[in-house]
Design an enzyme around this catalytic site. Structure first.
Site, PDB file in Angstrom:
ATOM      1  N   ALA A  62       0.852  -1.190   0.000  1.00 52.64           N
ATOM      2  CA  ALA A  62       0.000   0.000   0.000  1.00 52.64           C
ATOM      3  C   ALA A  62       0.887   1.239   0.000  1.00 52.64           C
ATOM      4  O   ALA A  62       2.005   1.224   0.528  1.00 52.64           O
ATOM      5  CB  ALA A  62      -0.882  -0.012   1.237  1.00 52.64           C
ATOM      6  N   GLY A 107       0.678  -5.101   0.864  1.00 47.58           N
ATOM      7  CA  GLY A 107      -0.371  -5.272  -0.145  1.00 47.58           C
ATOM      8  C   GLY A 107       0.128  -5.933  -1.422  1.00 47.58           C
ATOM      9  O   GLY A 107      -0.653  -6.568  -2.133  1.00 47.58           O
ATOM     10  N   GLU A 110      -0.029  -9.467  -0.689  1.00 41.38           N
ATOM     11  CA  GLU A 110      -1.463  -9.818  -0.583  1.00 41.38           C
ATOM     12  C   GLU A 110      -2.097  -9.947  -1.974  1.00 41.38           C
ATOM     13  O   GLU A 110      -2.965 -10.790  -2.187  1.00 41.38           O
ATOM     14  CB  GLU A 110      -2.184  -8.771   0.270  1.00 41.38           C
ATOM     15  N   GLU A 130       3.957  -4.944   7.796  1.00 41.37           N
ATOM     16  CA  GLU A 130       3.078  -3.920   8.379  1.00 41.37           C
ATOM     17  C   GLU A 130       3.364  -3.672   9.854  1.00 41.37           C
ATOM     18  O   GLU A 130       3.251  -2.548  10.345  1.00 41.37           O
ATOM     19  CB  GLU A 130       1.604  -4.323   8.192  1.00 41.37           C
TER      20      GLU A 130
HETATM   21  N1  CAA Z   1       4.503   3.352  -0.416  1.00 43.92           N
HETATM   22  C1  CAA Z   1       4.887   4.499  -0.969  1.00 43.92           C
HETATM   23  N2  CAA Z   1       6.106   4.694  -1.518  1.00 43.92           N
HETATM   24  C2  CAA Z   1       6.954   3.653  -1.497  1.00 43.92           C
HETATM   25  C3  CAA Z   1       6.617   2.406  -0.929  1.00 43.92           C
HETATM   26  C4  CAA Z   1       5.314   2.276  -0.382  1.00 43.92           C
HETATM   27  N3  CAA Z   1       4.874   1.124   0.132  1.00 43.92           N
HETATM   28  N4  CAA Z   1       7.676   1.575  -1.034  1.00 43.92           N
HETATM   29  C5  CAA Z   1       8.647   2.281  -1.653  1.00 43.92           C
HETATM   30  N5  CAA Z   1       8.224   3.530  -1.944  1.00 43.92           N
HETATM   31  C6  CAA Z   1       8.950   4.603  -2.614  1.00 43.92           C
HETATM   32  C7  CAA Z   1       9.996   5.203  -1.682  1.00 43.92           C
HETATM   33  O1  CAA Z   1       9.411   6.167  -0.845  1.00 43.92           O
HETATM   34  C8  CAA Z   1      10.967   5.787  -2.679  1.00 43.92           C
HETATM   35  O2  CAA Z   1      10.439   6.978  -3.179  1.00 43.92           O
HETATM   36  P1  CAA Z   1      11.332   8.349  -3.144  1.00 43.92           P
HETATM   37  O3  CAA Z   1      12.478   8.036  -4.064  1.00 43.92           O
HETATM   38  O4  CAA Z   1      10.389   9.375  -3.650  1.00 43.92           O
HETATM   39  O5  CAA Z   1      11.760   8.518  -1.728  1.00 43.92           O
HETATM   40  C9  CAA Z   1      10.934   4.773  -3.832  1.00 43.92           C
HETATM   41  O6  CAA Z   1       9.714   4.061  -3.683  1.00 43.92           O
HETATM   42  C10 CAA Z   1      12.089   3.783  -3.767  1.00 43.92           C
HETATM   43  O7  CAA Z   1      12.057   3.155  -2.491  1.00 43.92           O
HETATM   44  P2  CAA Z   1      13.349   3.039  -1.569  1.00 43.92           P
HETATM   45  O8  CAA Z   1      14.275   4.196  -1.801  1.00 43.92           O
HETATM   46  O9  CAA Z   1      12.887   2.802  -0.174  1.00 43.92           O
HETATM   47  O10 CAA Z   1      14.026   1.727  -2.189  1.00 43.92           O
HETATM   48  P3  CAA Z   1      14.976   0.704  -1.419  1.00 43.92           P
HETATM   49  O11 CAA Z   1      15.501  -0.199  -2.493  1.00 43.92           O
HETATM   50  O12 CAA Z   1      15.964   1.411  -0.563  1.00 43.92           O
HETATM   51  O13 CAA Z   1      14.020  -0.153  -0.448  1.00 43.92           O
HETATM   52  C11 CAA Z   1      12.039  -1.403   0.093  1.00 43.92           C
HETATM   53  C12 CAA Z   1      13.038  -0.981  -0.998  1.00 43.92           C
HETATM   54  C13 CAA Z   1      12.769  -2.311   1.111  1.00 43.92           C
HETATM   55  C14 CAA Z   1      10.913  -2.174  -0.583  1.00 43.92           C
HETATM   56  C15 CAA Z   1      11.498  -0.152   0.826  1.00 43.92           C
HETATM   57  O14 CAA Z   1      11.050   0.794  -0.177  1.00 43.92           O
HETATM   58  C16 CAA Z   1      10.360  -0.413   1.740  1.00 43.92           C
HETATM   59  O15 CAA Z   1      10.550  -0.909   2.835  1.00 43.92           O
HETATM   60  N6  CAA Z   1       9.121  -0.060   1.303  1.00 43.92           N
HETATM   61  C17 CAA Z   1       7.936  -0.203   2.129  1.00 43.92           C
HETATM   62  C18 CAA Z   1       7.475  -1.659   2.190  1.00 43.92           C
HETATM   63  C19 CAA Z   1       6.300  -1.763   3.130  1.00 43.92           C
HETATM   64  O16 CAA Z   1       6.374  -1.474   4.312  1.00 43.92           O
HETATM   65  N7  CAA Z   1       5.154  -2.208   2.591  1.00 43.92           N
HETATM   66  C20 CAA Z   1       3.925  -2.369   3.338  1.00 43.92           C
HETATM   67  C21 CAA Z   1       3.038  -1.173   3.136  1.00 43.92           C
HETATM   68  S1  CAA Z   1       1.630  -1.153   4.217  1.00 43.92           S
HETATM   69  C22 CAA Z   1       0.534  -2.225   3.497  1.00 43.92           C
HETATM   70  O17 CAA Z   1       0.760  -2.751   2.415  1.00 43.92           O
HETATM   71  C23 CAA Z   1      -0.743  -2.438   4.270  1.00 43.92           C
HETATM   72  C24 CAA Z   1      -1.667  -3.447   3.688  1.00 43.92           C
HETATM   73  O18 CAA Z   1      -1.832  -4.520   4.184  1.00 43.92           O
HETATM   74  C25 CAA Z   1      -2.425  -3.153   2.493  1.00 43.92           C
END
Ligand code: CAA
Length: 255
Positions: A62, A107, A110, A130
């Site tokens: 998400a 997500g 998921e 999450e």
């Molecule tokens: N939402 C919004 N933006 C996201 C994102 C997310 N879930 N995941 C990555 N991005 C964006 C980052 O903010 C970044 O954007 P900017 O360059 O503008 O800052 C871009 O994508 C690249 O990401 P990273 O620089 O973080 O890339 P990385 O290679 O260093 O790390 C990663 C990759 C480990 C996947 C890391 O991005 C990360 O941890 N992302 C979040 C993963 C997460 O927590 N997902 C769960 C979301 S909550 C959910 O999904 C609830 C549900 O049940 C529906």
């Protein structure tokens, strides 16, 4: 467009195309996925292949930035929307193959769990992180993950939020296979192992397995008896059994 729906041979191909945000799911993207699934349901596609644009991510979950500013009722509506769209995928008339070509978190995993099958490229990394955000999965992860990998492994993944490699995902049955090369080609090659069979009969098989997961075994056996009887009544069952006797390849008509 952040959600692209195309056709490759006999397949529909849905690509999440927001690589600058690792294909994260905004509400708009989830709505677009729902519309794309409706299109697939109306099409002649024999299976749906789902993947993410770019080489880094299938889908990072998400859109966390969008989540942050929501009030409680918007959060509930968001969870219900994600659940409804992913359930539509789960019950789509044709099978779906998620090719996890990089990160599949939250997500994103998921979405893959709502697909019929999951393949992973070697660099895939999956998880439900999450808990690290002070949240729990909201698009079906708490329900579908234990059905795929069992309660203890699912709880471990959900309560620690840890990342699982492609090798581990294959070992615990979270993905069907690890694949090489172009993700869409790999998904199509996998799907071709079943799409030559009768589509309605494939549907009965999926339905028997899916529905049985939610009921006690005696009820599931009744469902199986009904659906196997329906399969028996198809032209394809007559053709398949005749072809066996005549020692030739069956020619199914999807009827
Ligand atoms: N939402 C919004 N933006 C996201 C994102 C997310 N879930 N995941 C990555 N991005 C964006 C980052 O903010 C970044 O954007 P900017 O360059 O503008 O800052 C871009 O994508 C690249 O990401 P990273 O620089 O973080 O890339 P990385 O290679 O260093 O790390 C990663 C990759 C480990 C996947 C890391 O991005 C990360 O941890 N992302 C979040 C993963 C997460 O927590 N997902 C769960 C979301 S909550 C959910 O999904 C609830 C549900 O049940 C529906």
């Amino acid at each position: 467009m952040a959600v692209e729906l195309g056709t490759r041979d006999e397949f529909a191909v849905l690509t999440l195309n927001r690589p600058e945000a690792l294909n994260a799911l905004s509400f708009k993207i989830i709505e677009d996925i729902g519309r794309a699934i409706d299109e697939v349901a109306k099409s002649k596609a024999r299976a749906l292949i789902i993947t993410g644009a770019g080489t880094k991510a299938f889908c990072a979950g998400a859109d966390i930035k969008e989540l942050r500013n929501r009030d409680l009722s918007a959060q509930k509506r968001g969870a219900e929307l994600g659940q409804a769209v992913f359930s539509k995928l789960d019950t789509l008339s044709v099978a779906s193959v998620a090719v996890i070509n990089g990160y599949a978190f939250g997500g994103g995993l998921e979405l893959a769990l709502a697909s019929t099958f999951r393949l992973a490229t070697k660099n895939a990394k999956v998880g439900l992180p999450e808990i690290k955000l002070g949240l729990i999965p909201g698009y079906g992860g708490t329900q579908r993950l234990p059905r795929v990998v069992g309660e203890a492994r699912a709880l471990e993944m959900i309560m620690t939020g840890r990342t699982v490699t492609a090798e581990e995902a294959e070992r615990i049955g979270l993905v069907n296979r690890i694949v090489d090369g172009d993700p869409v080609e790999a998904g199509m090659a996998f799907a071709r192992e079943f799409t030559g069979f009768s589509l309605p009969v494939l549907g009965f098989a999926r339905s028997a397995v899916k529905r049985a997961l939610d009921v006690p075994v005696p009820e599931g056996l009744k469902i199986e008896a009904d659906l196997s009887t329906l399969a028996f009544q198809t032209k394809d069952a007559a053709e398949g059994t005749a072809a066996f006797e005549e020692k030739r390849r069956a020619s199914f008509v999807d009827g």
